[in-house]
Scaffold this motif. Structure first.
Motif, PDB file in Angstrom:
ATOM      1  N   LEU A  41       0.854  -1.193   0.000  1.00  0.00           N
ATOM      2  CA  LEU A  41       0.000   0.000   0.000  1.00  0.00           C
ATOM      3  C   LEU A  41       0.886   1.237   0.000  1.00  0.00           C
ATOM      4  CD1 LEU A  41      -2.804   1.379   0.261  1.00  0.00           C
ATOM      5  CD2 LEU A  41      -2.483   1.291   2.750  1.00  0.00           C
ATOM      6  N   HIS A  42       0.642   2.115  -0.947  1.00  0.00           N
ATOM      7  CA  HIS A  42       1.340   3.398  -1.014  1.00  0.00           C
ATOM      8  C   HIS A  42       0.322   4.510  -0.879  1.00  0.00           C
ATOM      9  CE1 HIS A  42       3.387   6.625  -3.691  1.00  0.00           C
ATOM     10  NE2 HIS A  42       3.555   6.892  -2.410  1.00  0.00           N
ATOM     11  N   ILE A  43       0.356   5.236   0.242  1.00  0.00           N
ATOM     12  CA  ILE A  43      -0.471   6.420   0.437  1.00  0.00           C
ATOM     13  C   ILE A  43       0.391   7.630   0.090  1.00  0.00           C
ATOM     14  CG2 ILE A  43      -1.794   7.807   2.082  1.00  0.00           C
ATOM     15  CD1 ILE A  43      -2.409   5.238   3.593  1.00  0.00           C
ATOM     16  N   ARG A  44      -0.033   8.400  -0.889  1.00  0.00           N
ATOM     17  CA  ARG A  44       0.759   9.510  -1.403  1.00  0.00           C
ATOM     18  C   ARG A  44       0.787  10.692  -0.437  1.00  0.00           C
ATOM     19  NH1 ARG A  44      -2.121   7.423  -6.014  1.00  0.00           N
ATOM     20  NH2 ARG A  44      -0.640   6.593  -7.523  1.00  0.00           N
ATOM     21  N   GLY A  45       1.803  11.543  -0.629  1.00  0.00           N
ATOM     22  CA  GLY A  45       1.978  12.704   0.227  1.00  0.00           C
ATOM     23  C   GLY A  45       1.826  14.016  -0.522  1.00  0.00           C
ATOM     24  N   CYS A  46       1.768  15.105   0.244  1.00  0.00           N
ATOM     25  CA  CYS A  46       1.695  16.460  -0.315  1.00  0.00           C
ATOM     26  C   CYS A  46       3.112  16.996  -0.439  1.00  0.00           C
ATOM     27  CB  CYS A  46       0.839  17.352   0.571  1.00  0.00           C
ATOM     28  SG  CYS A  46      -0.916  16.957   0.510  1.00  0.00           S
ATOM     29  N   CYS A  47       3.740  16.700  -1.566  1.00  0.00           N
ATOM     30  CA  CYS A  47       5.134  17.049  -1.798  1.00  0.00           C
ATOM     31  C   CYS A  47       5.373  17.117  -3.299  1.00  0.00           C
ATOM     32  CB  CYS A  47       6.058  16.006  -1.168  1.00  0.00           C
ATOM     33  SG  CYS A  47       5.807  14.343  -1.831  1.00  0.00           S
ATOM     34  N   ALA A  48       6.493  17.704  -3.680  1.00  0.00           N
ATOM     35  CA  ALA A  48       6.891  17.720  -5.082  1.00  0.00           C
ATOM     36  C   ALA A  48       7.875  16.604  -5.385  1.00  0.00           C
ATOM     37  CB  ALA A  48       7.509  19.074  -5.444  1.00  0.00           C
ATOM     38  N   GLU A  49       8.699  16.266  -4.400  1.00  0.00           N
ATOM     39  CA  GLU A  49       9.719  15.237  -4.548  1.00  0.00           C
ATOM     40  C   GLU A  49       9.658  14.276  -3.372  1.00  0.00           C
ATOM     41  OE1 GLU A  49      11.578  14.761  -7.163  1.00  0.00           O
ATOM     42  OE2 GLU A  49      10.985  16.592  -8.192  1.00  0.00           O
TER      43      GLU A  49
END
Length: 200
Positions: A41-49
């Motif tokens: 499971l990959h929960i995405r983040g609030c980031c550019a990199e």
């Protein structure tokens, strides 16, 4: 969550964060995304990199899911994915599952909080971890940013337990799936199709 192999760094995309539902905001303020269950499971983040971890990239970027999949709305939030690149979207507060080979959408009838609870209690079923378990039994692992490439695709394979598995960069796997979807979305059942293996 178990088997965490990556935790997102500091929040850098606060403009995106404040547009998200409160439960997802609270999670990301604490973790800014994770790769858990050893890549299941990959929960995405609030980031550019890194770009593979960016929620903005897959929601609003050049390769945004709604630009490829007819079933995905611009308002759907693609907050997570499983080990083979199928997507979990938040649609009006409810989690829906996107099969990235076929574009089919399935409501899971849970909110974000209960999605996490279900994944914690029943990870193999909730996150469809069988391909990852088979890969691990072969001695394989996934590193952060990788997805499992399944060939031939599940939607055309008679016996998925005999499919070839290989770790690939997440964006490369998603591009393959998007291309497959574009080829098959208007084909009638039983239509012959030639699919090229993923190239290095």
């Amino acid at each position: 969550m178990k088997g965490i192999i990556y935790t997102g760094a500091a929040l850098t995309d606060k403009e995106l964060l404040i547009t998200l539902p409160q439960e997802l905001q609270a999670f990301l303020r604490q973790h800014n995304g994770v790769v858990a269950y050893f890549g299941g499971l990959h929960i995405r983040g609030c980031c550019a990199e890194p770009a593979w971890h960016s929620l903005r990239a897959v929601w609003h970027g050049e390769q945004a899911l709604y630009k490829t999949y007819d079933t995905v709305l611009t308002t759907d939030i693609p907050f997570a994915q499983d080990c083979v690149g199928n997507q979990f979207l938040l649609r009006q507060g409810e989690v829906v599952f996107l099969d990235t080979e076929t574009g089919e959408i399935a409501p899971l009838e849970v909110d974000f909080k209960h999605f996490l609870i279900g994944a914690e209690k029943y990870p193999v079923d909730a996150l469809e971890l069988e391909p990852l378990r088979r890969w691990q039994q072969q001695g394989g692992t996934l590193t952060p940013g990788q997805l499992l490439h399944v060939y031939p695709p599940v939607c055309i394979a008679a016996a998925t337990d005999k499919a070839t598995l290989a770790p690939v960069a997440g964006p490369k796997r998603l591009a393959f799936l998007a291309g497959l979807y574009q080829q098959i979305k208007h084909l009638p059942d039983g239509q012959a199709l030639t699919i090229k293996p993923l190239q290095d």
